[in-house]
Write a protein that holds these residues in place. Structure first.
Motif, PDB file in Angstrom:
ATOM      1  N   ALA A  15       0.820  -1.208   0.000  1.00 45.23           N
ATOM      2  CA  ALA A  15       0.000   0.000   0.000  1.00 45.23           C
ATOM      3  C   ALA A  15       0.857   1.263   0.000  1.00 45.23           C
ATOM      4  O   ALA A  15       1.874   1.341   0.690  1.00 45.23           O
ATOM      5  CB  ALA A  15      -0.925  -0.002   1.210  1.00 45.23           C
ATOM      6  N   GLN A  16       0.435   2.230  -0.790  1.00 41.37           N
ATOM      7  CA  GLN A  16       1.109   3.519  -0.879  1.00 41.37           C
ATOM      8  C   GLN A  16       0.197   4.618  -0.319  1.00 41.37           C
ATOM      9  O   GLN A  16      -1.003   4.431  -0.179  1.00 41.37           O
ATOM     10  CB  GLN A  16       1.461   3.825  -2.337  1.00 41.37           C
ATOM     11  CG  GLN A  16       2.366   2.801  -2.991  1.00 41.37           C
ATOM     12  CD  GLN A  16       3.745   2.762  -2.379  1.00 41.37           C
ATOM     13  OE1 GLN A  16       4.349   3.801  -2.134  1.00 41.37           O
ATOM     14  NE2 GLN A  16       4.255   1.559  -2.125  1.00 41.37           N
ATOM     15  N   ALA A  17       0.794   5.745  -0.041  1.00 43.55           N
ATOM     16  CA  ALA A  17       0.011   6.879   0.455  1.00 43.55           C
ATOM     17  C   ALA A  17      -1.023   7.290  -0.576  1.00 43.55           C
ATOM     18  O   ALA A  17      -0.745   7.306  -1.777  1.00 43.55           O
ATOM     19  CB  ALA A  17       0.934   8.054   0.766  1.00 43.55           C
ATOM     20  N   SER A  22       1.010  12.744   2.417  1.00 43.10           N
ATOM     21  CA  SER A  22       2.370  12.365   2.759  1.00 43.10           C
ATOM     22  C   SER A  22       2.359  11.559   4.043  1.00 43.10           C
ATOM     23  O   SER A  22       1.530  11.786   4.939  1.00 43.10           O
ATOM     24  CB  SER A  22       3.248  13.602   2.951  1.00 43.10           C
ATOM     25  OG  SER A  22       4.518  13.235   3.468  1.00 43.10           O
ATOM     26  N   HIS A  23       3.278  10.615   4.138  1.00 38.16           N
ATOM     27  CA  HIS A  23       3.382   9.840   5.373  1.00 38.16           C
ATOM     28  C   HIS A  23       4.253  10.545   6.405  1.00 38.16           C
ATOM     29  O   HIS A  23       4.310  10.115   7.558  1.00 38.16           O
ATOM     30  CB  HIS A  23       3.921   8.436   5.107  1.00 38.16           C
ATOM     31  CG  HIS A  23       5.175   8.381   4.302  1.00 38.16           C
ATOM     32  ND1 HIS A  23       5.284   8.857   3.034  1.00 38.16           N
ATOM     33  CD2 HIS A  23       6.398   7.879   4.597  1.00 38.16           C
ATOM     34  CE1 HIS A  23       6.501   8.655   2.567  1.00 38.16           C
ATOM     35  NE2 HIS A  23       7.213   8.070   3.499  1.00 38.16           N
ATOM     36  N   PHE A  24       4.908  11.636   6.020  1.00 36.32           N
ATOM     37  CA  PHE A  24       5.740  12.353   6.970  1.00 36.32           C
ATOM     38  C   PHE A  24       4.922  13.366   7.772  1.00 36.32           C
ATOM     39  O   PHE A  24       3.971  13.968   7.260  1.00 36.32           O
ATOM     40  CB  PHE A  24       6.891  13.061   6.254  1.00 36.32           C
ATOM     41  CG  PHE A  24       7.915  12.107   5.720  1.00 36.32           C
ATOM     42  CD1 PHE A  24       8.774  11.450   6.587  1.00 36.32           C
ATOM     43  CD2 PHE A  24       7.997  11.846   4.364  1.00 36.32           C
ATOM     44  CE1 PHE A  24       9.711  10.541   6.107  1.00 36.32           C
ATOM     45  CE2 PHE A  24       8.930  10.942   3.877  1.00 36.32           C
ATOM     46  CZ  PHE A  24       9.787  10.286   4.751  1.00 36.32           C
ATOM     47  N   VAL A  25       5.312  13.528   9.015  1.00 37.41           N
ATOM     48  CA  VAL A  25       4.616  14.425   9.939  1.00 37.41           C
ATOM     49  C   VAL A  25       5.420  15.711  10.077  1.00 37.41           C
ATOM     50  O   VAL A  25       6.641  15.675  10.309  1.00 37.41           O
ATOM     51  CB  VAL A  25       4.436  13.758  11.313  1.00 37.41           C
ATOM     52  CG1 VAL A  25       3.811  14.738  12.313  1.00 37.41           C
ATOM     53  CG2 VAL A  25       3.594  12.498  11.185  1.00 37.41           C
ATOM     54  N   GLU A 112       1.314   6.254   8.902  1.00 34.75           N
ATOM     55  CA  GLU A 112       0.876   5.533   7.710  1.00 34.75           C
ATOM     56  C   GLU A 112      -0.358   4.669   8.018  1.00 34.75           C
ATOM     57  O   GLU A 112      -0.243   3.453   8.172  1.00 34.75           O
ATOM     58  CB  GLU A 112       2.008   4.649   7.171  1.00 34.75           C
ATOM     59  CG  GLU A 112       3.241   5.421   6.735  1.00 34.75           C
ATOM     60  CD  GLU A 112       4.355   4.529   6.243  1.00 34.75           C
ATOM     61  OE1 GLU A 112       4.586   4.479   5.021  1.00 34.75           O
ATOM     62  OE2 GLU A 112       4.993   3.870   7.091  1.00 34.75           O
ATOM     63  N   PRO A 113      -1.537   5.262   8.078  1.00 35.86           N
ATOM     64  CA  PRO A 113      -2.746   4.478   8.379  1.00 35.86           C
ATOM     65  C   PRO A 113      -3.004   3.376   7.369  1.00 35.86           C
ATOM     66  O   PRO A 113      -3.632   2.363   7.700  1.00 35.86           O
ATOM     67  CB  PRO A 113      -3.859   5.533   8.345  1.00 35.86           C
ATOM     68  CG  PRO A 113      -3.171   6.844   8.543  1.00 35.86           C
ATOM     69  CD  PRO A 113      -1.826   6.694   7.910  1.00 35.86           C
ATOM     70  N   TRP A 114      -2.550   3.577   6.135  1.00 35.75           N
ATOM     71  CA  TRP A 114      -2.813   2.617   5.059  1.00 35.75           C
ATOM     72  C   TRP A 114      -1.842   1.429   5.086  1.00 35.75           C
ATOM     73  O   TRP A 114      -2.028   0.475   4.337  1.00 35.75           O
ATOM     74  CB  TRP A 114      -2.692   3.329   3.711  1.00 35.75           C
ATOM     75  CG  TRP A 114      -1.413   4.095   3.583  1.00 35.75           C
ATOM     76  CD1 TRP A 114      -0.198   3.618   3.155  1.00 35.75           C
ATOM     77  CD2 TRP A 114      -1.208   5.458   3.917  1.00 35.75           C
ATOM     78  NE1 TRP A 114       0.753   4.597   3.210  1.00 35.75           N
ATOM     79  CE2 TRP A 114       0.158   5.757   3.672  1.00 35.75           C
ATOM     80  CE3 TRP A 114      -2.037   6.482   4.389  1.00 35.75           C
ATOM     81  CZ2 TRP A 114       0.705   7.018   3.896  1.00 35.75           C
ATOM     82  CZ3 TRP A 114      -1.487   7.736   4.611  1.00 35.75           C
ATOM     83  CH2 TRP A 114      -0.134   7.998   4.364  1.00 35.75           C
ATOM     84  N   GLU A 117      -1.196   0.635   9.933  1.00 41.12           N
ATOM     85  CA  GLU A 117      -1.301   1.732  10.907  1.00 41.12           C
ATOM     86  C   GLU A 117       0.067   2.134  11.466  1.00 41.12           C
ATOM     87  O   GLU A 117       0.174   2.652  12.585  1.00 41.12           O
ATOM     88  CB  GLU A 117      -2.246   1.364  12.060  1.00 41.12           C
ATOM     89  CG  GLU A 117      -3.704   1.306  11.688  1.00 41.12           C
ATOM     90  CD  GLU A 117      -4.300   2.669  11.345  1.00 41.12           C
ATOM     91  OE1 GLU A 117      -3.638   3.681  11.593  1.00 41.12           O
ATOM     92  OE2 GLU A 117      -5.438   2.702  10.840  1.00 41.12           O
ATOM     93  N   HIS A 118       1.103   1.910  10.701  1.00 42.45           N
ATOM     94  CA  HIS A 118       2.468   2.161  11.152  1.00 42.45           C
ATOM     95  C   HIS A 118       2.693   3.619  11.563  1.00 42.45           C
ATOM     96  O   HIS A 118       2.280   4.543  10.878  1.00 42.45           O
ATOM     97  CB  HIS A 118       3.433   1.795  10.015  1.00 42.45           C
ATOM     98  CG  HIS A 118       4.862   2.113  10.275  1.00 42.45           C
ATOM     99  ND1 HIS A 118       5.585   3.014   9.518  1.00 42.45           N
ATOM    100  CD2 HIS A 118       5.733   1.649  11.210  1.00 42.45           C
ATOM    101  CE1 HIS A 118       6.825   3.069   9.955  1.00 42.45           C
ATOM    102  NE2 HIS A 118       6.951   2.261  10.983  1.00 42.45           N
ATOM    103  N   ARG A 119       3.344   3.790  12.704  1.00 44.97           N
ATOM    104  CA  ARG A 119       3.855   5.083  13.130  1.00 44.97           C
ATOM    105  C   ARG A 119       5.352   4.918  13.379  1.00 44.97           C
ATOM    106  O   ARG A 119       5.816   3.837  13.745  1.00 44.97           O
ATOM    107  CB  ARG A 119       3.186   5.579  14.422  1.00 44.97           C
ATOM    108  CG  ARG A 119       1.655   5.616  14.418  1.00 44.97           C
ATOM    109  CD  ARG A 119       1.088   6.539  13.360  1.00 44.97           C
ATOM    110  NE  ARG A 119      -0.308   6.865  13.598  1.00 44.97           N
ATOM    111  CZ  ARG A 119      -1.351   6.207  13.077  1.00 44.97           C
ATOM    112  NH1 ARG A 119      -1.160   5.142  12.297  1.00 44.97           N
ATOM    113  NH2 ARG A 119      -2.588   6.591  13.332  1.00 44.97           N
ATOM    114  N   LEU A 120       6.105   6.002  13.179  1.00 50.38           N
ATOM    115  CA  LEU A 120       7.537   5.982  13.461  1.00 50.38           C
ATOM    116  C   LEU A 120       7.906   7.228  14.232  1.00 50.38           C
ATOM    117  O   LEU A 120       7.540   8.343  13.849  1.00 50.38           O
ATOM    118  CB  LEU A 120       8.356   5.902  12.166  1.00 50.38           C
ATOM    119  CG  LEU A 120       9.876   5.786  12.356  1.00 50.38           C
ATOM    120  CD1 LEU A 120      10.501   4.889  11.291  1.00 50.38           C
ATOM    121  CD2 LEU A 120      10.550   7.167  12.322  1.00 50.38           C
TER     122      LEU A 120
END
Length: 203
Positions: A15-17, A22-25, A112-114, A117-120
């Motif tokens: 899965a992509q954004a 963007s996946h960056f915060v 990255e909810p898609w 649900e990854h968070r970093l």
């Protein structure tokens, strides 16, 4: 890993954004440091300190906390950043864990909810990428499989190191970043996973 099915483990989530997201915060973006360095005898102590920080911050909210990635494989050259996999009950409930981790020097960098649900969260010193996963996550299970396989299989550890070095040379020359570096290694990583899956009887 026991609650994750073999089919889930062997199916890579591509899965992509979504378009325009963007996946960056905030001001965070991909790192540009890609060259692996010689194994540092200080890495285990850095990992121990980081584990203590996370457990001190979150207490019983920590379901699992594992040292993963190349710095978790003795003797393997790596980028000098400790990767930790943290499992919490609900990754989407950021208020439960993000402020507590921020109070201990971590910063939320990726959401990255898609993608599971990854968070970093990043930590500056010792340097760390803290990956947050839900329970029974296939990606977290794969990380343990890959780590343990490299620890036990020197030939694949050497193969992976060659792929890392080749990727670093190409990506550095092209002015790329960590995401391009990771993509460059993907074929070799999948090849190693295939052998590990077969050996574990998952296929």
């Amino acid at each position: 890993m026991e609650m994750v099915s073999p089919a889930e483990i062997m199916t890579f989530n591509e899965a992509q954004a979504p378009a325009g997201e963007s996946h960056f915060v905030g001001a965070h973006g991909p790192g540009t440091e890609v060259a692996p360095v010689a194994p540092d005898p200080a890495w285990p102590e850095a990992c121990r300190l980081l584990v203590e920080l996370v457990r001190s911050a979150l207490g019983p909210a920590v379901i699992a906390l594992e040292h993963v990635g190349s710095t978790a494989v003795p003797g393997l050259a790596a980028k000098p950043i400790i990767d930790l996999d943290l499992t919490v009950a609900d990754v989407t409930a950021e208020a439960v864990y993000v402020p507590a981790l921020e109070a201990h020097g971590f910063e939320l960098a990726i959401r990255e909810p898609w993608w599971y649900e990854h968070r970093l969260l990043r930590h500056a010193e010792p340097r760390c990428n803290l990956h947050i996963w839900p329970p029974d996550c296939a990606e977290a299970a794969r990380h343990l499989i890959f780590r343990d396989w490299l620890r036990a299989n020197p030939a694949d550890c050497d193969l992976y190191l060659s792929a890392k070095r080749a990727a670093a040379v190409q990506i550095s020359a092209a002015g790329g970043d960590v995401e391009a570096y990771n993509a460059h290694k993907q074929d070799v990583i999948r090849e190693i996973y295939a052998r590990a899956f077969t050996a574990l009887g998952l296929t």
